[in-house]
Design a protein around this motif. Structure first.
Motif, PDB file in Angstrom:
ATOM      1  N   GLY B 174       0.834  -1.213   0.000  1.00  0.00           N
ATOM      2  CA  GLY B 174       0.000   0.000   0.000  1.00  0.00           C
ATOM      3  C   GLY B 174       0.860   1.251   0.000  1.00  0.00           C
ATOM      4  N   PHE B 175       1.910   1.237   0.828  1.00  0.00           N
ATOM      5  CA  PHE B 175       2.836   2.378   0.874  1.00  0.00           C
ATOM      6  C   PHE B 175       3.537   2.558  -0.475  1.00  0.00           C
ATOM      7  CE2 PHE B 175       3.163   2.462   5.682  1.00  0.00           C
ATOM      8  CZ  PHE B 175       2.864   3.806   5.794  1.00  0.00           C
ATOM      9  N   THR B 176       3.871   1.418  -1.115  1.00  0.00           N
ATOM     10  CA  THR B 176       4.568   1.496  -2.407  1.00  0.00           C
ATOM     11  C   THR B 176       3.669   2.136  -3.467  1.00  0.00           C
ATOM     12  OG1 THR B 176       5.777  -0.492  -1.813  1.00  0.00           O
ATOM     13  CG2 THR B 176       5.854   0.135  -4.121  1.00  0.00           C
ATOM     14  N   VAL B 177       2.396   1.732  -3.471  1.00  0.00           N
ATOM     15  CA  VAL B 177       1.448   2.320  -4.433  1.00  0.00           C
ATOM     16  C   VAL B 177       1.348   3.822  -4.190  1.00  0.00           C
ATOM     17  CG1 VAL B 177      -0.987   2.394  -5.117  1.00  0.00           C
ATOM     18  CG2 VAL B 177       0.128   0.194  -4.769  1.00  0.00           C
ATOM     19  N   MET B 178       1.245   4.189  -2.898  1.00  0.00           N
ATOM     20  CA  MET B 178       1.135   5.614  -2.548  1.00  0.00           C
ATOM     21  C   MET B 178       2.366   6.371  -3.052  1.00  0.00           C
ATOM     22  SD  MET B 178       0.674   7.134   1.252  1.00  0.00           S
ATOM     23  CE  MET B 178       1.311   8.722   1.693  1.00  0.00           C
ATOM     24  N   ALA B 179       3.549   5.752  -2.882  1.00  0.00           N
ATOM     25  CA  ALA B 179       4.793   6.418  -3.296  1.00  0.00           C
ATOM     26  C   ALA B 179       4.827   6.622  -4.798  1.00  0.00           C
ATOM     27  CB  ALA B 179       5.990   5.580  -2.852  1.00  0.00           C
ATOM     28  N   ARG B 180       4.438   5.594  -5.543  1.00  0.00           N
ATOM     29  CA  ARG B 180       4.497   5.703  -7.012  1.00  0.00           C
ATOM     30  C   ARG B 180       3.510   6.749  -7.522  1.00  0.00           C
ATOM     31  NH1 ARG B 180       8.912   4.113  -6.109  1.00  0.00           N
ATOM     32  NH2 ARG B 180       9.427   1.905  -6.019  1.00  0.00           N
ATOM     33  N   ILE B 181       2.315   6.749  -6.927  1.00  0.00           N
ATOM     34  CA  ILE B 181       1.318   7.754  -7.336  1.00  0.00           C
ATOM     35  C   ILE B 181       1.839   9.159  -6.990  1.00  0.00           C
ATOM     36  CG2 ILE B 181      -1.020   8.628  -6.857  1.00  0.00           C
ATOM     37  CD1 ILE B 181      -1.177   6.177  -8.552  1.00  0.00           C
ATOM     38  N   SER B 182       2.513   9.279  -5.821  1.00  0.00           N
ATOM     39  CA  SER B 182       3.051  10.586  -5.412  1.00  0.00           C
ATOM     40  C   SER B 182       4.056  11.107  -6.434  1.00  0.00           C
ATOM     41  CB  SER B 182       3.753  10.483  -4.057  1.00  0.00           C
ATOM     42  OG  SER B 182       2.869  10.046  -3.082  1.00  0.00           O
ATOM     43  N   LEU B 183       4.882  10.197  -6.958  1.00  0.00           N
ATOM     44  CA  LEU B 183       5.880  10.627  -7.939  1.00  0.00           C
ATOM     45  C   LEU B 183       5.199  11.136  -9.214  1.00  0.00           C
ATOM     46  CD1 LEU B 183       8.608   7.837  -7.585  1.00  0.00           C
ATOM     47  CD2 LEU B 183       8.387   9.977  -6.342  1.00  0.00           C
ATOM     48  N   LEU B 184       4.135  10.424  -9.614  1.00  0.00           N
ATOM     49  CA  LEU B 184       3.385  10.865 -10.795  1.00  0.00           C
ATOM     50  C   LEU B 184       2.721  12.212 -10.521  1.00  0.00           C
ATOM     51  CD1 LEU B 184       2.344  10.216 -13.644  1.00  0.00           C
ATOM     52  CD2 LEU B 184       0.458   8.990 -12.613  1.00  0.00           C
ATOM     53  N   ILE B 185       2.173  12.364  -9.314  1.00  0.00           N
ATOM     54  CA  ILE B 185       1.538  13.635  -8.949  1.00  0.00           C
ATOM     55  C   ILE B 185       2.566  14.769  -9.037  1.00  0.00           C
ATOM     56  CG2 ILE B 185       0.577  14.936  -6.996  1.00  0.00           C
ATOM     57  CD1 ILE B 185      -0.797  12.301  -6.135  1.00  0.00           C
ATOM     58  N   GLY B 186       3.775  14.508  -8.557  1.00  0.00           N
ATOM     59  CA  GLY B 186       4.834  15.529  -8.602  1.00  0.00           C
ATOM     60  C   GLY B 186       5.105  15.993 -10.021  1.00  0.00           C
ATOM     61  N   ARG B 187       5.186  15.039 -10.947  1.00  0.00           N
ATOM     62  CA  ARG B 187       5.468  15.407 -12.345  1.00  0.00           C
ATOM     63  C   ARG B 187       4.280  16.143 -12.963  1.00  0.00           C
ATOM     64  NH1 ARG B 187       9.702  16.938 -14.205  1.00  0.00           N
ATOM     65  NH2 ARG B 187       9.597  17.645 -12.089  1.00  0.00           N
ATOM     66  N   ILE B 188       3.071  15.651 -12.660  1.00  0.00           N
ATOM     67  CA  ILE B 188       1.884  16.296 -13.257  1.00  0.00           C
ATOM     68  C   ILE B 188       1.699  17.698 -12.652  1.00  0.00           C
ATOM     69  CG2 ILE B 188      -0.626  16.143 -13.508  1.00  0.00           C
ATOM     70  CD1 ILE B 188      -0.307  13.161 -13.956  1.00  0.00           C
ATOM     71  N   GLN B 189       2.026  17.839 -11.362  1.00  0.00           N
ATOM     72  CA  GLN B 189       1.964  19.179 -10.749  1.00  0.00           C
ATOM     73  C   GLN B 189       2.918  20.117 -11.470  1.00  0.00           C
ATOM     74  OE1 GLN B 189       2.581  18.598  -6.475  1.00  0.00           O
ATOM     75  NE2 GLN B 189       0.700  19.701  -6.100  1.00  0.00           N
ATOM     76  N   PHE B 190       4.076  19.589 -11.848  1.00  0.00           N
ATOM     77  CA  PHE B 190       5.049  20.409 -12.562  1.00  0.00           C
ATOM     78  C   PHE B 190       4.505  20.817 -13.931  1.00  0.00           C
ATOM     79  CE2 PHE B 190       8.382  20.284 -15.849  1.00  0.00           C
ATOM     80  CZ  PHE B 190       9.054  21.452 -15.532  1.00  0.00           C
ATOM     81  N   LEU B 191       3.958  19.819 -14.662  1.00  0.00           N
ATOM     82  CA  LEU B 191       3.477  20.104 -16.018  1.00  0.00           C
ATOM     83  C   LEU B 191       2.273  21.052 -16.004  1.00  0.00           C
ATOM     84  CD1 LEU B 191       3.668  16.535 -17.635  1.00  0.00           C
ATOM     85  CD2 LEU B 191       5.138  18.473 -18.142  1.00  0.00           C
ATOM     86  N   VAL B 192       1.321  20.742 -15.118  1.00  0.00           N
ATOM     87  CA  VAL B 192       0.077  21.518 -15.098  1.00  0.00           C
ATOM     88  C   VAL B 192       0.258  22.847 -14.353  1.00  0.00           C
ATOM     89  CG1 VAL B 192      -2.360  21.472 -14.389  1.00  0.00           C
ATOM     90  CG2 VAL B 192      -1.283  19.404 -15.220  1.00  0.00           C
ATOM     91  N   GLY B 193       1.059  22.804 -13.272  1.00  0.00           N
ATOM     92  CA  GLY B 193       1.238  24.013 -12.446  1.00  0.00           C
ATOM     93  C   GLY B 193       2.351  24.920 -12.916  1.00  0.00           C
ATOM     94  N   ASP B 194       3.580  24.414 -12.959  1.00  0.00           N
ATOM     95  CA  ASP B 194       4.729  25.264 -13.284  1.00  0.00           C
ATOM     96  C   ASP B 194       4.799  25.631 -14.767  1.00  0.00           C
ATOM     97  OD1 ASP B 194       5.332  25.005 -10.655  1.00  0.00           O
ATOM     98  OD2 ASP B 194       6.960  23.563 -10.898  1.00  0.00           O
ATOM     99  N   VAL B 195       4.468  24.676 -15.628  1.00  0.00           N
ATOM    100  CA  VAL B 195       4.606  24.947 -17.066  1.00  0.00           C
ATOM    101  C   VAL B 195       3.359  25.647 -17.602  1.00  0.00           C
ATOM    102  CG1 VAL B 195       5.024  23.921 -19.339  1.00  0.00           C
ATOM    103  CG2 VAL B 195       6.151  22.968 -17.328  1.00  0.00           C
ATOM    104  N   LEU B 196       2.189  25.090 -17.323  1.00  0.00           N
ATOM    105  CA  LEU B 196       0.954  25.661 -17.878  1.00  0.00           C
ATOM    106  C   LEU B 196       0.312  26.706 -16.954  1.00  0.00           C
ATOM    107  CD1 LEU B 196      -0.658  22.383 -19.309  1.00  0.00           C
ATOM    108  CD2 LEU B 196       0.666  24.088 -20.554  1.00  0.00           C
TER     109      LEU B 196
END
Lengths: 319, 200
Positions: B174-196
């Protein structure tokens, strides 16, 4: 003639790329339409907050932040680093930072620069970065700081003699007696080295800010009291961000800073609207947790559907 | 266009190039992967040279004339013989020295990983948590005792140990799934927030 497939069989044969699209949408939509999901603060986070806060304004106390990760785990660890640094700068807790990985150096600088945007803090007076030290020196420095920090580290990242810096000299900070809390931000078992050498030998308080993957491994040290506190992944970062907002950076009715002592009662009644926080770096983890919540719900649904499908096709096979 | 915007656009291009692997392997992914490895090495080598070689090898030997440093430096050079078929045995000497340092940590690791853990498992059973820890510790230890066949009552007890471990693996997963999703969230936050700039 081929047998007609039911819904669950079709789902099991679904191209994985459709699942990727659903996962991406489950994350993008909550980020674009933010809502205020409640952040419940857990005890390991509370303990770390209280420990750091107990050093507030004390000249002869300092904490060490060790950055043991690279950019691949930045999404989880960076928000907690910024939140802890903000807490320290706000409450005038002396901070030392160090890293033993080349790739951690720019992240360490980035975290300090992000956190100090709102504060008039000075390197060498309010905080000091010891910079990157080669990994071969990890053990000598961990053990050496038990005797003399200035001797063990020698120079900071600007090449200044650590012993001569006001942050060290003015408070009489010499070793782990004064720098009595080490927080390791890691995506690996680096925390274990601090527990084994610094805690077991010198009795220093060790805390961890770890990725969620590593959290399960570290709970045993938390349960035995060898870790003072722990922030687990993005959730831990979101909890710490909330504590900083509710207590450390609290402002009175006139908008003047009025930091508060930690209190479970205040925390219980606190409600912070994320849209009221202007600086995005102060709420990164909490925004992320909104998306995390939706993604987790989606995964639970997938697991249930997958299992139903599995049992249906198994029974069909038996028949 | 500011320097930050250019940096963000380059980072966005490489992020999307890496994500393109989810569709299928392609030249963009390979290009981004090669650049990542090159940049990591290009960054790490000069930093190690400046922060390790200069202050701990060059300066002490050539500027401060502390010739005793030559001995550990030579020992370090022996690592390079790892690449030679005939002389690779020489690289074992620095490894042996490294193992001696590992040995130094054994008593302390015993303390933090075994003794303190044992002490925490021997608390008075006065609440549900300590009772669960007690049952879990005993049943899992019995599961790993293979000199007796896991049958009858003993088999049922060890089966409980398996359940405990399964719950532990589940929590870890469960922790591993949370970690992997967090990494994806970090990248999407960058694309949607910082870039767009779409995250407020």
């Amino acid at each position: 003639m081929s047998q007609k497939k039911n819904f669950f069989e079709k789902m099991q044969a679904l191209d994985r790329r459709y699942i990727y699209i659903v996962v991406a949408l489950a994350i993008i939509i909550p980020l674009l339409i933010p809502y205020n999901s409640k952040t419940y603060v857990t005890e390991p986070t509370e303990n770390l907050y209280k420990k750091i806060d107990s050093y507030a304004g004390k000249e002869d106390r300092a904490i060490l932040l060790c950055f043991s990760h690279d950019a691949s785990t930045m999404a989880e660890l960076f928000p907690m680093e910024v939140a802890i640094l903000r807490h320290c700068f706000e409450r005038k807790v002396k901070v030392f930072t160090i890293c033993f990985m080349p790739a951690a150096k720019p992240l360490m600088d980035y975290a300090i620069n992000t956190a100090k945007e709102d504060y008039a803090v000075q390197s060498g007076i309010d905080y000091v970065s010891f910079g990157y030290k080669p990994y071969g020196l990890f053990l000598p420095i961990v053990l050496g700081m038990g005797d003399d920090i200035g001797e063990a580290v020698d120079t900071d990242d600007q090449g200044r003699k650590v012993k001569d810096l006001p942050i060290i000299k003015d408070g009489g900070i010499t070793n782990y007696n004064e720098m009595n809390l080490v927080i390791d931000f890691a995506a690996s078992a680096a925390v274990f080295t601090w527990i084994t050498y610094a805690r077991a030998r010198f009795g220093v308080n060790v805390a961890a800010g770890v990725t969620a993957v590593m959290a399960a491994d570290n709970y045993i040290y938390l349960q035995t009291g060898q870790l003072t506190g722990m922030l687990s992944g993005l959730k831990g970062a979101a909890e710490y961000e909330k504590l900083v907002d509710v207590f450390a950076t609290y402002k009175d009715k006139n908008g003047k800073p009025a930091p508060r002592e930690f209190s479970k009662e205040i925390l219980k009644d606190s409600w912070i609207k994320l849209s009221d926080i202007q600086n995005r770096s102060h709420k990164t983890a909490r925004i992320g947790m909104n998306a995390q919540t939706v993604a987790h719900l989606m995964i639970i649904v997938f697991i249930i559907l997958g299992n139903i499908g599995y049992f249906i096709s198994r029974n069909k096979g038996k028949n | 266009m500011t320097f930050e915007m250019i940096g963000n656009l380059i980072a966005a291009f490489f992020t999307l190039s890496i994500f393109s692997f989810l569709y299928k392997d392609n030249p963009f992914y390979k290009f981004a992967e090669a650049i990542f490895i090159g940049v990591s090495m290009g960054y790490a080598i000069p930093l190690a040279y400046e922060k390790a070689f200069i202050p701990f090898v060059y300066s002490p030997i050539f500027l401060e004339h502390r010739f005793s440093i030559i001995i550990p430096s030579l020992m370090g050079i022996l690592y390079i013989f790892r690449f030679s078929k005939n002389l690779s045995w020489l690289s074992r000497y620095p490894i042996v020295f490294g193992m001696a340092i590992v040995g130094m940590g054994v008593p302390q690791a015993m303390h933090s990983s075994v003794l303190v853990q044992m002490r925490s498992s021997m608390l008075p059973i006065d609440n549900i948590n300590t009772a669960l820890i007690f049952i879990g510790t005993i049943t899992i230890l019995l599961y790993f005792f293979f000199s007796k066949e896991h049958k009858g009552l003993y088999g049922k007890v060890t089966n409980l140990g398996i359940w405990y471990m399964m719950i532990g693996f589940g929590a870890s997963f469960g922790f591993t799934v949370m970690a992997r999703i967090s990494l994806l969230i970090g990248r999407i936050q960058f694309l949607v927030g910082d870039v767009l700039g779409l995250i407020k």
